[in-house]
Write an enzyme that holds these catalytic residues in place. Structure first.
Site, PDB file in Angstrom:
ATOM      1  N   SER A  11       0.816  -1.224   0.000  1.00 28.85           N
ATOM      2  CA  SER A  11       0.000   0.000   0.000  1.00 28.85           C
ATOM      3  C   SER A  11       0.848   1.272   0.000  1.00 28.85           C
ATOM      4  CB  SER A  11      -0.932   0.000   1.213  1.00 28.85           C
ATOM      5  OG  SER A  11      -0.179  -0.093   2.425  1.00 28.85           O
ATOM      6  N   LYS A  33      -0.187  -5.387   4.954  1.00 31.73           N
ATOM      7  CA  LYS A  33       0.281  -6.108   6.141  1.00 31.73           C
ATOM      8  C   LYS A  33      -0.235  -5.472   7.427  1.00 31.73           C
ATOM      9  CE  LYS A  33       4.718  -7.936   7.835  1.00 31.73           C
ATOM     10  NZ  LYS A  33       6.179  -7.942   7.545  1.00 31.73           N
ATOM     11  N   ASN A  40       6.314   2.595   3.782  1.00 27.27           N
ATOM     12  CA  ASN A  40       7.544   3.389   3.721  1.00 27.27           C
ATOM     13  C   ASN A  40       7.316   4.744   3.060  1.00 27.27           C
ATOM     14  OD1 ASN A  40       9.800   2.418   4.995  1.00 27.27           O
ATOM     15  ND2 ASN A  40      10.818   1.700   3.156  1.00 27.27           N
ATOM     16  N   SER A  41       6.498   4.741   2.012  1.00 27.34           N
ATOM     17  CA  SER A  41       6.253   5.979   1.251  1.00 27.34           C
ATOM     18  C   SER A  41       5.745   7.099   2.150  1.00 27.34           C
ATOM     19  CB  SER A  41       5.233   5.724   0.134  1.00 27.34           C
ATOM     20  OG  SER A  41       5.694   4.747  -0.762  1.00 27.34           O
ATOM     21  N   GLN A  45      10.748  11.845   3.321  1.00 29.44           N
ATOM     22  CA  GLN A  45      10.902  13.249   3.685  1.00 29.44           C
ATOM     23  C   GLN A  45      11.306  14.137   2.510  1.00 29.44           C
ATOM     24  OE1 GLN A  45      13.860  13.156   6.776  1.00 29.44           O
ATOM     25  NE2 GLN A  45      12.446  12.472   8.344  1.00 29.44           N
ATOM     26  N   GLY A  46      12.370  13.730   1.825  1.00 27.52           N
ATOM     27  CA  GLY A  46      13.050  14.618   0.882  1.00 27.52           C
ATOM     28  C   GLY A  46      12.180  15.199  -0.206  1.00 27.52           C
ATOM     29  N   GLU A 112      19.739  17.981  -3.451  1.00 26.91           N
ATOM     30  CA  GLU A 112      20.151  16.809  -2.695  1.00 26.91           C
ATOM     31  C   GLU A 112      21.424  16.232  -3.301  1.00 26.91           C
ATOM     32  OE1 GLU A 112      17.051  13.957  -2.039  1.00 26.91           O
ATOM     33  OE2 GLU A 112      15.854  15.331  -0.835  1.00 26.91           O
ATOM     34  N   ALA A 154       0.011 -11.328   3.421  1.00 26.46           N
ATOM     35  CA  ALA A 154       0.206 -12.238   2.298  1.00 26.46           C
ATOM     36  C   ALA A 154       1.539 -12.964   2.464  1.00 26.46           C
ATOM     37  CB  ALA A 154       0.182 -11.462   0.987  1.00 26.46           C
ATOM     38  N   HIS A 230      21.592   5.041   3.852  1.00 24.20           N
ATOM     39  CA  HIS A 230      21.448   6.496   3.957  1.00 24.20           C
ATOM     40  C   HIS A 230      22.475   7.002   4.958  1.00 24.20           C
ATOM     41  CE1 HIS A 230      19.780  10.479   4.504  1.00 24.20           C
ATOM     42  NE2 HIS A 230      18.935  10.248   3.513  1.00 24.20           N
ATOM     43  N   ARG A 276      25.572   8.771  -2.012  1.00 24.34           N
ATOM     44  CA  ARG A 276      25.270   8.261  -0.675  1.00 24.34           C
ATOM     45  C   ARG A 276      26.248   7.175  -0.210  1.00 24.34           C
ATOM     46  NH1 ARG A 276      18.618   8.202  -0.486  1.00 24.34           N
ATOM     47  NH2 ARG A 276      18.410  10.446  -0.223  1.00 24.34           N
ATOM     48  N   HIS A 333      18.562   1.906   3.737  1.00 22.87           N
ATOM     49  CA  HIS A 333      17.550   2.861   3.303  1.00 22.87           C
ATOM     50  C   HIS A 333      16.773   2.394   2.085  1.00 22.87           C
ATOM     51  CE1 HIS A 333      15.608   6.724   3.040  1.00 22.87           C
ATOM     52  NE2 HIS A 333      16.173   7.041   1.886  1.00 22.87           N
ATOM     53  N   ARG A 368      20.797   4.305  -5.951  1.00 16.12           N
ATOM     54  CA  ARG A 368      19.699   5.210  -6.318  1.00 16.12           C
ATOM     55  C   ARG A 368      20.097   6.671  -6.134  1.00 16.12           C
ATOM     56  NH1 ARG A 368      15.386   7.733  -3.133  1.00 16.12           N
ATOM     57  NH2 ARG A 368      16.472   6.887  -1.335  1.00 16.12           N
TER      58      ARG A 368
END
Length: 528
Positions: A11, A33, A40-41, A45-46, A112, A154, A230, A276, A333, A368
């Site tokens: 979700s 779950k 996480n979404s 923050q960034g 960033e 699940a 991170h 990073r 992260h 990433r």
């Protein structure tokens, strides 16, 4: 038993963006779950990266993405996603008051690490994920033919008799009962695996469930060695307490020792805004020597206004912003690898898709670029929805007697403590790796034979441990096989990139009918 056109497991931003883009004649069910807002979404923050500035261009954004990914990326995927980014932001912006703007109505763009331009769109200062998710949740409630099953874990994918198509999933409800859900299209959007490590920015639910389920069903898994740590999590008395966004360094904060000495001078041309993996490794070096590292935020004006969420996290943990220093440490992260998919989200088994962090399209490469993750989720959700909207009208009958693989044995092994899994992964397969520690971890993991445990007999907590052990093994095996350092994978015994052997080559894991192949299969990666 329930049956839907589309069954979504997870979700986060990719899942909800996908759900709201589907037409109302498509029946949709979301299994999550815990709650919709524990993804996480929601914690992000960034912000979201997009070339919206007057001096910016998608071409620049692409170059930064490839550089951060150490050219392990699929360049075609990078081009398509990054080119689409400005319009994705503009379309989302039309849905409501999500992003921060100046008095002229122009986006306030942040900087960033590893970006060459200010291109980070943010909302609520440092609450971008929350703002976007709340907008999507509101739109979700307006949809017809959609249901949400919260507290529904699940744990096993259901395949057809020929084992060529995914037709559903088994899940455990909050009452502990096992329920089967069937669907024409099964979408995994469960995120990464940050909770495998002692220190992490991830939500407590993010332990690699979807990737483990896919692996155990025989789906191809790729690039699991590439874990992004991170650089800056709030670090107090040996524990991490929350994320300190990279945007803080983008606004001018620098990393210093207790006596104020900058630690990134001479390490990378971008100093504190370097990639990073470079910054994380530098902080790690100091922590290993017993020296605390701080973010010096004394030069940032109106810190409380710009970063209200971070201010709250700090003050809740006894750190006064007025002192100008925040103690930090690196933590897991983001996972660059995952379920191997094409850009639509199709996996190696028909009927099964993966989007968001649980998937690997090749966008991120070996590391990433900051704020490309929410962008990826938005893009993949919309892209897959357009494809499903076209194909869902095709006639298809769901097979009601799925193939059931019976494992070799029942749950006979005493599973390790969750904290032990995390601590050993952090120690042996963390920011800095070497052959000795990787082989130690490999031997430790092999004793549990987690792949052959019959999950129907396990509790939710035990199943989570099994998934953690499966994912830990995938990461460890891949990290041992890749004899170089690239992006989020750093080997102290192989400290350099070895382009002649490893450039754009991936380690792909297979698992069929409970029999894991003895040798890793290495083939040319998605990029060319």
């Amino acid at each position: 038993m329930t049956e839907d056109d589309v069954l979504i497991i997870g979700s986060g931003i990719a899942a909800l963006q996908f759900a709201v883009q589907l037409t109302d004649d498509v029946n949709v069910r979301i299994l999550t779950k815990e709650k919709l807002r524990t993804a996480n979404s929601y914690l992000a923050q960034g912000g979201i990266a997009a070339a919206l500035g007057k001096t910016d261009h998608p071409g620049k954004h692409m170059i930064d993405t490839l550089e951060a990914g150490r050219f392990h990326n699929n360049q075609d995927v990078v081009h398509e996603v990054i080119t689409a980014a400005p319009d994705l932001i503009k379309n989302l912006d039309r849905q409501g008051d999500i992003f921060d703007k100046n008095q002229k109505g122009e986006w306030l763009l942040g900087m960033e690490g590893a970006h060459s331009e200010k291109r980070i769109v943010h909302g609520g200062g440092d609450a971008t994920g929350k703002n976007v998710m709340e907008n999507l949740i509101t739109r979700l409630k307006q949809r017809c033919n959609l249901s949400v099953e919260e507290n529904c874990f699940a744990y096993e994918l259901l395949l057809n008799t020929e084992q060529t198509r995914c037709i559903g999933v088994k899940a455990k409800t909050s009452a502990g009962t096992i329920q089967k859900f069937y669907g024409k299209h099964i979408i995994i959007a469960t995120g990464g695996c940050g909770q495998l490590y002692t220190y992490t920015s991830n939500a407590k639910t993010v332990s690699g469930d979807g990737i483990a389920m896919a692996y155990l069903a025989g789906v191809e898994i790729v690039d699991m060695e590439f874990i992004q740590f991170h650089p800056t999590l709030l670090y107090i008395n040996g524990e991490t307490k929350g994320l300190i966004s990279e945007a803080v360094r983008g606004e001018g904060a620098i990393l210093v020792t207790d006596d104020g000495i900058p630690i990134m001078e001479g390490v990378h041309p971008l100093k504190d805004l370097g990639p990073r993996h470079v910054v994380s490794q530098r902080i790690y070096e100091y922590l290993k020597k017993g020296k605390q590292v701080y973010l010096d935020i004394s030069t940032i004006d109106n810190f409380r206004k710009r970063f209200p969420s971070i201010t709250s996290i700090c003050e809740e943990n006894g750190i006064q912003i007025s002192n100008g220093k925040i103690p930090v440490a690196p933590g897991s992260h983001f996972l660059m690898g995952g379920i191997k998919t094409d850009l639509i989200g199709r996996s190696s088994i028909d009927g099964l898709y993966a989007i968001g962090e649980s998937s690997c399209t090749g966008l991120h490469g070996a590391n990433r670029l900051a704020s490309n993750s929410l962008l990826e989720g938005l893009f993949q959700g919309e892209h897959l929805a357009k494809w499903i909207n076209k194909t869902c009208k095709e006639p298809y009958e769901i097979e009601r007697s799925p193939y059931n693989f019976v494992p070799k044995r029942e749950k006979l092994v005493c599973l390790p403590d969750t904290q032990q899994i995390k601590d050993l992964m952090m120690e042996r397969v963390g920011i800095v790796r070497d052959e000795v520690n990787l082989k130690k971890q490999q031997a430790w993991l092999n004793q549990f034979r987690a792949e052959s445990i019959h999950l129907d007999t396990c509790s939710t907590e035990e199943t989570t441990k099994v998934f953690m052990l499966c994912i830990a093994k995938l990461i460890t095996d891949a990290a041992l096989a890749r004899t170089e350092s690239r992006g989020g994978h750093f080997r102290s015994d192989y400290p350099r990139e070895e382009d002649h052997q490893w450039l754009r080559k991936s380690i792909i894991h297979h698992y069929y009918q409970g029999m894991e192949k003895s040798n890793e299969h290495i083939e040319t990666a998605l990029a060319t």
